[in-house]
Design a protein around this motif. Sequence first.
Motif, PDB file in Angstrom:
ATOM      1  N   ILE A 124      -8.111  32.305  17.807  1.00 15.21           N
ATOM      2  CA  ILE A 124      -7.201  31.299  18.370  1.00 15.21           C
ATOM      3  C   ILE A 124      -7.933  30.469  19.427  1.00 15.21           C
ATOM      4  O   ILE A 124      -7.789  29.240  19.480  1.00 15.21           O
ATOM      5  CB  ILE A 124      -5.960  31.967  18.992  1.00 15.21           C
ATOM      6  CG1 ILE A 124      -5.291  32.911  17.969  1.00 15.21           C
ATOM      7  CG2 ILE A 124      -4.986  30.907  19.491  1.00 15.21           C
ATOM      8  CD1 ILE A 124      -4.904  32.258  16.668  1.00 15.21           C
ATOM      9  N   GLU A 125      -8.743  31.145  20.244  1.00 15.06           N
ATOM     10  CA  GLU A 125      -9.464  30.449  21.302  1.00 15.06           C
ATOM     11  C   GLU A 125     -10.464  29.435  20.728  1.00 15.06           C
ATOM     12  O   GLU A 125     -10.801  28.443  21.383  1.00 15.06           O
ATOM     13  CB  GLU A 125     -10.211  31.458  22.183  1.00 15.06           C
ATOM     14  CG  GLU A 125      -9.305  32.343  23.018  1.00 15.06           C
ATOM     15  CD  GLU A 125      -8.736  33.537  22.262  1.00 15.06           C
ATOM     16  OE1 GLU A 125      -8.188  34.426  22.906  1.00 15.06           O
ATOM     17  OE2 GLU A 125      -8.827  33.577  21.006  1.00 15.06           O
ATOM     18  N   ALA A 126     -10.946  29.690  19.511  1.00 15.11           N
ATOM     19  CA  ALA A 126     -11.931  28.792  18.893  1.00 15.11           C
ATOM     20  C   ALA A 126     -11.305  27.505  18.374  1.00 15.11           C
ATOM     21  O   ALA A 126     -12.019  26.581  17.987  1.00 15.11           O
ATOM     22  CB  ALA A 126     -12.643  29.516  17.752  1.00 15.11           C
ATOM     23  N   GLY A 127      -9.972  27.439  18.351  1.00 13.20           N
ATOM     24  CA  GLY A 127      -9.288  26.223  17.924  1.00 13.20           C
ATOM     25  C   GLY A 127      -9.498  25.925  16.451  1.00 13.20           C
ATOM     26  O   GLY A 127      -9.549  26.830  15.610  1.00 13.20           O
ATOM     27  N   SER A 128      -9.656  24.660  16.137  1.00 13.61           N
ATOM     28  CA  SER A 128      -9.725  24.246  14.730  1.00 13.61           C
ATOM     29  C   SER A 128     -10.987  24.725  14.036  1.00 13.61           C
ATOM     30  O   SER A 128     -11.040  24.773  12.810  1.00 13.61           O
ATOM     31  CB  SER A 128      -9.643  22.720  14.638  1.00 13.61           C
ATOM     32  OG  SER A 128     -10.703  22.116  15.348  1.00 13.61           O
ATOM     33  N   ARG A 129     -12.014  25.102  14.796  1.00 13.74           N
ATOM     34  CA  ARG A 129     -13.277  25.518  14.175  1.00 13.74           C
ATOM     35  C   ARG A 129     -13.066  26.688  13.216  1.00 13.74           C
ATOM     36  O   ARG A 129     -13.575  26.696  12.101  1.00 13.74           O
ATOM     37  CB  ARG A 129     -14.293  25.902  15.256  1.00 13.74           C
ATOM     38  CG  ARG A 129     -15.645  26.332  14.703  1.00 13.74           C
ATOM     39  CD  ARG A 129     -16.630  26.521  15.840  1.00 13.74           C
ATOM     40  NE  ARG A 129     -16.247  27.596  16.738  1.00 13.74           N
ATOM     41  CZ  ARG A 129     -16.542  28.887  16.513  1.00 13.74           C
ATOM     42  NH1 ARG A 129     -17.178  29.245  15.425  1.00 13.74           N
ATOM     43  NH2 ARG A 129     -16.185  29.811  17.366  1.00 13.74           N
ATOM     44  N   TRP A 130     -12.292  27.677  13.637  1.00 17.03           N
ATOM     45  CA  TRP A 130     -12.021  28.811  12.764  1.00 17.03           C
ATOM     46  C   TRP A 130     -10.795  28.571  11.888  1.00 17.03           C
ATOM     47  O   TRP A 130     -10.780  28.943  10.721  1.00 17.03           O
ATOM     48  CB  TRP A 130     -11.838  30.094  13.588  1.00 17.03           C
ATOM     49  CG  TRP A 130     -13.045  30.970  13.552  1.00 17.03           C
ATOM     50  CD1 TRP A 130     -13.909  31.245  14.569  1.00 17.03           C
ATOM     51  CD2 TRP A 130     -13.547  31.686  12.418  1.00 17.03           C
ATOM     52  NE1 TRP A 130     -14.908  32.072  14.142  1.00 17.03           N
ATOM     53  CE2 TRP A 130     -14.707  32.367  12.828  1.00 17.03           C
ATOM     54  CE3 TRP A 130     -13.125  31.813  11.095  1.00 17.03           C
ATOM     55  CZ2 TRP A 130     -15.460  33.170  11.978  1.00 17.03           C
ATOM     56  CZ3 TRP A 130     -13.873  32.608  10.233  1.00 17.03           C
ATOM     57  CH2 TRP A 130     -15.028  33.278  10.680  1.00 17.03           C
ATOM     58  N   ARG A 131      -9.772  27.948  12.430  1.00 13.90           N
ATOM     59  CA  ARG A 131      -8.519  27.785  11.677  1.00 13.90           C
ATOM     60  C   ARG A 131      -8.749  27.025  10.382  1.00 13.90           C
ATOM     61  O   ARG A 131      -8.104  27.314   9.361  1.00 13.90           O
ATOM     62  CB  ARG A 131      -7.477  27.058  12.535  1.00 13.90           C
ATOM     63  CG  ARG A 131      -6.084  27.025  11.906  1.00 13.90           C
ATOM     64  CD  ARG A 131      -5.564  28.440  11.699  1.00 13.90           C
ATOM     65  NE  ARG A 131      -4.267  28.500  11.067  1.00 13.90           N
ATOM     66  CZ  ARG A 131      -4.066  28.532   9.748  1.00 13.90           C
ATOM     67  NH1 ARG A 131      -5.080  28.477   8.921  1.00 13.90           N
ATOM     68  NH2 ARG A 131      -2.845  28.636   9.252  1.00 13.90           N
ATOM     69  N   ALA A 132      -9.689  26.097  10.390  1.00 14.60           N
ATOM     70  CA  ALA A 132      -9.956  25.308   9.191  1.00 14.60           C
ATOM     71  C   ALA A 132     -10.646  26.126   8.098  1.00 14.60           C
ATOM     72  O   ALA A 132     -10.678  25.705   6.941  1.00 14.60           O
ATOM     73  CB  ALA A 132     -10.826  24.102   9.558  1.00 14.60           C
ATOM     74  N   GLN A 133     -11.166  27.290   8.453  1.00 17.98           N
ATOM     75  CA  GLN A 133     -11.920  28.081   7.484  1.00 17.98           C
ATOM     76  C   GLN A 133     -11.092  29.168   6.816  1.00 17.98           C
ATOM     77  O   GLN A 133     -11.595  29.858   5.924  1.00 17.98           O
ATOM     78  CB  GLN A 133     -13.132  28.725   8.173  1.00 17.98           C
ATOM     79  CG  GLN A 133     -14.120  27.711   8.737  1.00 17.98           C
ATOM     80  CD  GLN A 133     -15.300  28.387   9.397  1.00 17.98           C
ATOM     81  OE1 GLN A 133     -15.952  29.242   8.810  1.00 17.98           O
ATOM     82  NE2 GLN A 133     -15.585  28.009  10.635  1.00 17.98           N
ATOM     83  N   VAL A 134      -9.845  29.336   7.247  1.00 16.86           N
ATOM     84  CA  VAL A 134      -9.019  30.401   6.666  1.00 16.86           C
ATOM     85  C   VAL A 134      -7.709  29.827   6.121  1.00 16.86           C
ATOM     86  O   VAL A 134      -7.241  28.779   6.567  1.00 16.86           O
ATOM     87  CB  VAL A 134      -8.723  31.509   7.702  1.00 16.86           C
ATOM     88  CG1 VAL A 134     -10.014  32.184   8.138  1.00 16.86           C
ATOM     89  CG2 VAL A 134      -7.979  30.967   8.915  1.00 16.86           C
ATOM     90  N   ASP A 135      -7.148  30.541   5.142  1.00 18.84           N
ATOM     91  CA  ASP A 135      -5.878  30.107   4.543  1.00 18.84           C
ATOM     92  C   ASP A 135      -4.677  30.617   5.326  1.00 18.84           C
ATOM     93  O   ASP A 135      -3.627  29.965   5.362  1.00 18.84           O
ATOM     94  CB  ASP A 135      -5.797  30.630   3.103  1.00 18.84           C
ATOM     95  CG  ASP A 135      -6.964  30.164   2.251  1.00 18.84           C
ATOM     96  OD1 ASP A 135      -7.200  28.946   2.189  1.00 18.84           O
ATOM     97  OD2 ASP A 135      -7.652  31.022   1.661  1.00 18.84           O
ATOM     98  N   ARG A 136      -4.823  31.796   5.911  1.00 22.02           N
ATOM     99  CA  ARG A 136      -3.739  32.406   6.674  1.00 22.02           C
ATOM    100  C   ARG A 136      -4.306  33.055   7.930  1.00 22.02           C
ATOM    101  O   ARG A 136      -5.436  33.543   7.927  1.00 22.02           O
ATOM    102  CB  ARG A 136      -3.006  33.483   5.849  1.00 22.02           C
ATOM    103  CG  ARG A 136      -2.307  32.966   4.596  1.00 22.02           C
ATOM    104  CD  ARG A 136      -1.059  32.175   4.943  1.00 22.02           C
ATOM    105  NE  ARG A 136      -0.327  31.792   3.754  1.00 22.02           N
ATOM    106  CZ  ARG A 136      -0.554  30.702   3.039  1.00 22.02           C
ATOM    107  NH1 ARG A 136      -1.540  29.866   3.408  1.00 22.02           N
ATOM    108  NH2 ARG A 136       0.160  30.425   1.963  1.00 22.02           N
ATOM    109  N   VAL A 137      -3.492  33.084   8.975  1.00 28.63           N
ATOM    110  CA  VAL A 137      -3.864  33.790  10.204  1.00 28.63           C
ATOM    111  C   VAL A 137      -2.917  34.965  10.385  1.00 28.63           C
ATOM    112  O   VAL A 137      -1.690  34.794  10.406  1.00 28.63           O
ATOM    113  CB  VAL A 137      -3.800  32.857  11.437  1.00 28.63           C
ATOM    114  CG1 VAL A 137      -3.967  33.667  12.730  1.00 28.63           C
ATOM    115  CG2 VAL A 137      -4.864  31.780  11.351  1.00 28.63           C
ATOM    116  N   LEU A 138      -3.489  36.159  10.476  1.00 21.51           N
ATOM    117  CA  LEU A 138      -2.727  37.383  10.703  1.00 21.51           C
ATOM    118  C   LEU A 138      -2.969  37.833  12.136  1.00 21.51           C
ATOM    119  O   LEU A 138      -4.105  38.095  12.531  1.00 21.51           O
ATOM    120  CB  LEU A 138      -3.179  38.481   9.726  1.00 21.51           C
ATOM    121  CG  LEU A 138      -2.677  39.905   9.996  1.00 21.51           C
ATOM    122  CD1 LEU A 138      -1.148  39.973   9.952  1.00 21.51           C
ATOM    123  CD2 LEU A 138      -3.296  40.882   8.996  1.00 21.51           C
TER     124      LEU A 138
END
Length: 205
Positions: A124-138
């Motif tokens: 979450i702290e990484a912002g869009s950098r990680w969120r863009a690489q995954v389909d779902r966040v658990l």
Amino acid sequence: MTPKPSPLRIGLTGGIGSGKSTVSQMLQARGAAVIDADAIARSVTAPQGAAMVDIARAFGAAFVTPEGALNREKVRAHVFSNPQAKDVLEAIIHPLVAQETQRQAQVALSAGYLTLIFDVPLLIEAGSRWRAQVDRVLVLDCLVETQIQRVVARNAMSREAIQAIISAQASRAQKLSAADWVIYNENISKESLQEAVAQLPIRTR
């Protein structure tokens, strides 16, 4: 012939002591490939790790153990009080972690895995950098006091040190607002936690 489903990429996150390691093991047992970003970060800062030459150059020999690894306690204290130092450290470590993460992901995909679990404590702290690489966040969620008690029980850390780590991470509300799926890991048995993991719609070979 039924087309092969596309791989599902899940970002697994939660605060320190939330139970990420236990849940990642359960997901692995269900047939998912687990890529542990924290373990990769530890490997690149281990003795003679890929990040150590640049870390020694940027921070000095005092931040390196006699064995050639990152002096974690000294660095943790330094970066908590020095945001610029934190940026420098992350600029060294993050590209190496990203490179190894992608390598492990490709290995898993080549082996036929249909669900990749990216265990990322600071997703979450990484912002869009990680969120863009995954389909779902658990997100694994629990009370802050529970986090502290769990970490005290497993590590020789003071409550104050643990609280400082928690305060430096995204809040519970921030994590929950970014979640697609949430497991509330508070006052439940291991069996109940396993049932919650079993209900996640992951894809298996």
